[in-house]
Motif scaffolding. Structure first.
Motif, short mmCIF file in Angstrom:
data_model
loop_
_atom_site.label_atom_id
_atom_site.label_comp_id
_atom_site.label_asym_id
_atom_site.label_seq_id
_atom_site.Cartn_x
_atom_site.Cartn_y
_atom_site.Cartn_z
N TYR A 222 47.27 5.94 38.56
CA TYR A 222 47.45 6.98 37.55
C TYR A 222 48.77 6.78 36.81
CZ TYR A 222 44.02 9.01 40.71
OH TYR A 222 42.93 9.21 41.51
N PRO A 223 48.82 7.16 35.54
CA PRO A 223 47.68 7.59 34.71
C PRO A 223 46.77 6.42 34.36
CG PRO A 223 49.68 7.46 33.41
CD PRO A 223 50.08 7.19 34.82
N PHE A 224 45.52 6.73 34.07
CA PHE A 224 44.57 5.68 33.71
C PHE A 224 45.09 4.88 32.51
CE2 PHE A 224 40.20 6.85 35.63
CZ PHE A 224 40.80 7.10 36.84
N LYS A 225 44.84 3.58 32.55
CA LYS A 225 45.32 2.72 31.47
C LYS A 225 44.58 2.98 30.16
CE LYS A 225 47.53 0.57 34.74
NZ LYS A 225 48.86 1.12 35.10
N LYS A 226 45.26 2.68 29.13
CA LYS A 226 44.62 2.77 27.81
C LYS A 226 43.64 1.60 27.67
CE LYS A 226 46.76 1.55 23.68
NZ LYS A 226 47.78 1.80 22.68
N PRO A 227 42.43 1.89 27.21
CA PRO A 227 41.49 0.79 26.96
C PRO A 227 42.08 -0.17 25.94
CG PRO A 227 40.69 2.86 26.00
CD PRO A 227 41.88 3.19 26.84
N LYS A 228 42.16 -1.44 26.33
CA LYS A 228 42.88 -2.38 25.47
C LYS A 228 41.98 -2.95 24.37
CE LYS A 228 43.48 -5.74 28.77
NZ LYS A 228 44.02 -7.03 29.20
N LYS A 229 42.63 -3.27 23.28
CA LYS A 229 41.89 -3.88 22.19
C LYS A 229 42.68 -5.06 21.62
CE LYS A 229 43.64 -0.78 18.65
NZ LYS A 229 44.60 -0.02 19.44
N GLU A 230 41.96 -5.96 21.06
CA GLU A 230 42.56 -7.19 20.54
C GLU A 230 43.55 -6.90 19.42
OE1 GLU A 230 41.74 -11.38 21.50
OE2 GLU A 230 41.30 -9.43 22.40
N LYS A 231 44.70 -7.53 19.51
CA LYS A 231 45.66 -7.40 18.40
C LYS A 231 45.44 -8.53 17.41
CE LYS A 231 49.55 -5.13 20.66
NZ LYS A 231 50.84 -5.35 21.32
N GLY A 257 53.91 2.36 4.87
CA GLY A 257 53.64 1.04 5.44
C GLY A 257 54.76 0.55 6.33
N ILE A 258 54.62 -0.68 6.73
CA ILE A 258 55.54 -1.27 7.69
C ILE A 258 56.95 -1.37 7.12
CG2 ILE A 258 55.44 -3.74 7.13
CD1 ILE A 258 54.64 -2.36 10.57
N TRP A 259 57.95 -1.10 7.94
CA TRP A 259 59.35 -1.17 7.54
C TRP A 259 59.64 -0.31 6.30
CZ3 TRP A 259 58.89 -7.18 7.85
CH2 TRP A 259 58.91 -7.59 9.19
N GLY A 260 59.00 0.86 6.26
CA GLY A 260 59.09 1.72 5.08
C GLY A 260 60.52 2.08 4.71
N GLY A 261 60.89 1.79 3.46
CA GLY A 261 62.20 2.16 2.95
C GLY A 261 63.31 1.19 3.30
N LEU A 262 63.01 0.21 4.15
CA LEU A 262 64.05 -0.77 4.50
C LEU A 262 64.13 -1.87 3.44
CD1 LEU A 262 63.71 -1.34 8.35
CD2 LEU A 262 64.87 0.46 7.09
N TRP A 263 65.26 -2.57 3.45
CA TRP A 263 65.44 -3.71 2.57
C TRP A 263 65.04 -4.97 3.32
CZ3 TRP A 263 67.33 -3.67 -2.57
CH2 TRP A 263 67.64 -2.39 -3.05
N SER A 299 53.13 -2.70 17.40
CA SER A 299 52.25 -2.05 18.37
C SER A 299 50.79 -2.40 18.10
CB SER A 299 52.44 -0.54 18.34
OG SER A 299 52.64 -0.08 17.04
N HIS A 300 50.43 -2.75 16.89
CA HIS A 300 49.02 -2.96 16.59
C HIS A 300 48.68 -4.33 16.02
CE1 HIS A 300 51.23 -0.98 13.52
NE2 HIS A 300 50.32 -1.16 12.62
N TYR A 301 49.67 -5.20 15.79
CA TYR A 301 49.34 -6.58 15.43
C TYR A 301 50.52 -7.52 15.64
CZ TYR A 301 51.53 -5.64 10.84
OH TYR A 301 52.40 -5.30 9.83
N HIS A 302 50.22 -8.81 15.72
CA HIS A 302 51.25 -9.84 15.76
C HIS A 302 51.52 -10.31 14.34
CE1 HIS A 302 50.82 -10.20 20.12
NE2 HIS A 302 49.51 -10.30 19.95
#
Length: 365
Positions: A222-231, A257-263, A299-302
């Motif tokens: 416990y706690p139960f693992k999150k069901p994994k999915k392909e990245k 989007g990714i890195w929002g507001g960063l340079w 967290s969701h892709y390489h």
DNA sequence: AAGTCGGGGGG
DNA sequence: CCCCCAGACTT
């Protein structure tokens, strides 16, 4: 159903907390709503050890709501660079301005107003209310989810709505009528120091005797693992342009989007696209050098990053440039030239992989 | 309910 | 390499 036992859980936990809990974290000093709020936002999905230096710098620069509200988003994000989840920084800033405008600069004291602020959900609101505002509210963060999942041997992944609702119910029932501020801190401390994800220290646990997972002799079930999915794996070519003043060309990324507001460095979908871009503005590409690629994982892709270095110190072919990020808002996003030193000092917020590249560039000089 | 937001720690 | 961390927001 399994009620009317609660005082014991809280009592045992609080006794343990008094002698074994953490009492000297930066946000436990000079407690007020603002300081607790900032800490809770920074601590979302981020470990205590990582947060501490960021928190110190942030409070140094923005000691109160008004200072934060008056600051530019630029200043706020530069303090956030490297922490990740930059929407947290933007929301914090927005919320501060909202508090100035709609709450007379005073942090609100009721649940609905607090949870209505951008970036604050039920759990963060509960933490602020119980710790800073002396009201009995429960929290349900990663620590509490883990502790309760084990204590009650909850069969199901906490990310599932049904399971999460059950956990909220338990969290609320277990919260004592007295000392709920200490209790909030105590149950997080238990999860962070004893009831850890791996290698939990059950021998020293104050509630071991009633823990169902311990009775089953399979605590880490416990706690139960999150069901994994392909990245998925994405590719990006990042262009490092260095001009005759040894400055680097950056663009500000869209808020969404990714890195929002960063340079960040000019980004392309392929090597050819980069070439084409340089050609289109008449820049000499003789000295375009491919650096070693490396992988950055979200967290969701390489993201496989292919750096391209262009030395423009000799030929200064700097012309008019436009942003080439896909930004629906058609806003003009001008580029900026920065010295490596100013970037490494964090004068503007830049993504972690870009920091890595700037360090690499700084060393080879 | 699923996807979108980072970066780092620890196994 | 893997999973997870003081989650919230959007779709």
């Amino acid at each position: 159903m399994s009620n009317q036992q609660p005082p014991q859980f809280a009592t045992q936990l609080l006794d343990w907390f008094d002698s074994n809990g953490r009492h000297d974290l930066p946000w436990q000093q000079d407690i007020n709503s603002y300081r607790v709020w900032v800490s809770e936002i920074m601590l979302q999905q981020t470990q205590v050890k990582t947060v501490i230096p960021y928190y110190r710098r942030f409070m140094q620069s923005f000691p109160d709501i008004n200072t934060l509200a008056e600051a530019s988003q630029e200043q706020v994000l530069s303090h956030w660079a490297g922490l990740g989840y930059y929407a947290r920084g933007r929301n914090l800033h927005k919320a501060a301005q909202l508090i100035m405008a709609e709450h007379n600069g005073v942090f609100p004291k009721d649940f609905d107003s607090i949870v209505g602020l951008p970036g604050i959900g039920r759990s963060t609101a509960g933490a602020i209310l119980s710790i800073a505002l002396n009201q009995r509210f429960a929290i349900l963060d990663g620590n509490v989810k883990r502790v309760l999942s084990r204590f009650f041997a909850i069969e199901g992944w906490p990310g599932e709505k049904r399971i999460e609702s059950k956990l909220w119910l338990l969290a609320d029932e277990l919260t004592p009528k007295q000392r709920f501020d200490d209790y909030t801190q105590a149950i997080m401390d238990l999860g962070a120091t004893l009831c850890t994800r791996s290698k939990p220290n059950c021998e020293n646990c104050p509630v071991q005797s009633s823990c169902l997972a311990f009775k089953q002799e399979d605590v880490t079930k416990y706690p139960f693992k999150k069901p994994k999915k392909e990245k998925p794996i994405k590719q990006a070519w990042l262009l490092i342009r260095q001009n005759q003043n040894a400055q680097i060309c950056l663009y500000q990324r869209p808020q969404k989007g990714i890195w929002g507001g960063l340079w960040s460095l000019p980004e392309f979908e392929s090597y050819q696209a980069c070439e084409q871009y340089l050609q289109s503005e008449g820049s000499c590409q003789q000295s375009l050098i491919e650096w070693d690629s490396f992988r950055h994982t979200f967290s969701h892709y390489h993201l496989d990053i292919h750096p391209l270095y262009l030395d423009e110190s000799v030929v200064s072919g700097v012309k008019d440039q436009r942003a080439h990020y896909n930004d629906d808002s058609n806003e003009e996003k001008p580029e900026g030239w920065y010295s490596i030193q100013s970037l490494l000092k964090g004068e503007v917020g830049i993504p972690a992989p870009v920091v890595k590249l700037m360090n690499r560039l700084d060393e080879t000089k």
